[in-house]
Design a protein around this motif. Structure first.
Motif, short mmCIF file in Angstrom:
data_model
loop_
_atom_site.label_atom_id
_atom_site.label_comp_id
_atom_site.label_asym_id
_atom_site.label_seq_id
_atom_site.Cartn_x
_atom_site.Cartn_y
_atom_site.Cartn_z
N ARG A 143 -2.77 0.25 -4.04
CA ARG A 143 -2.28 -1.08 -3.68
C ARG A 143 -1.59 -1.63 -4.91
O ARG A 143 -2.19 -1.77 -5.97
CB ARG A 143 -3.44 -1.98 -3.27
N GLU A 198 0.28 -7.11 5.79
CA GLU A 198 -0.85 -7.14 4.86
C GLU A 198 -0.48 -7.94 3.61
O GLU A 198 -0.25 -7.38 2.54
CB GLU A 198 -1.25 -5.73 4.47
N ASN A 206 0.88 -1.17 0.00
CA ASN A 206 0.00 0.00 0.00
C ASN A 206 0.91 1.22 0.00
O ASN A 206 1.68 1.42 0.93
CB ASN A 206 -0.90 0.02 1.22
#
Length: 108
Positions: free
Chosen positions: A31, A61, A19
């Protein structure tokens, strides 16, 4: 520092998801997904495109299975879309990285 992560595929390659603040100067973050032989090579691919201050620390993530499928089916192995804001996913198709770079060059 960019939030992101990676996952290793059965064939030994990796998919890295990051990100990043929009390089085009827009308020929305993006992203970015990169498919490469290893994490270092994935980050090098982004740096070679002009995104110089890209680092991956940790695996907070990682890419979702849908994101892995999307990047594996793209011929360049390098795609982006607007990052989810506060966990709200916006229905948006993935774009090739050259469209993001073209937008940032047009705004400068």
């Amino acid at each position: 520092m960019a939030a992101g992560g990676f996952c290793k595929l059965p064939n030994g390659t990796v998919v890295v998801a990051l990100n990043l603040p929009s390089p085009a100067g827009a308020p929305a973050a993006v992203r970015v997904l990169v498919h490469a032989r290893n994490r270092a090579r994935a980050l090098t691919r982004l740096r070679n495109l002009g995104l110089r201050a890209v680092y991956l620390r940790g695996n907070a993530e990682p890419p979702t299975p849908d994101e892995v499928t999307a990047v594996l089916h793209h011929p360049d192995g390098l795609i982006w879309r607007t990052a989810p804001d506060n966990g709200v996913t916006v229905i948006e198709l993935w774009h090739p990285i050259r469209t993001l770079l073209r937008q940032s060059a047009a705004r400068t």
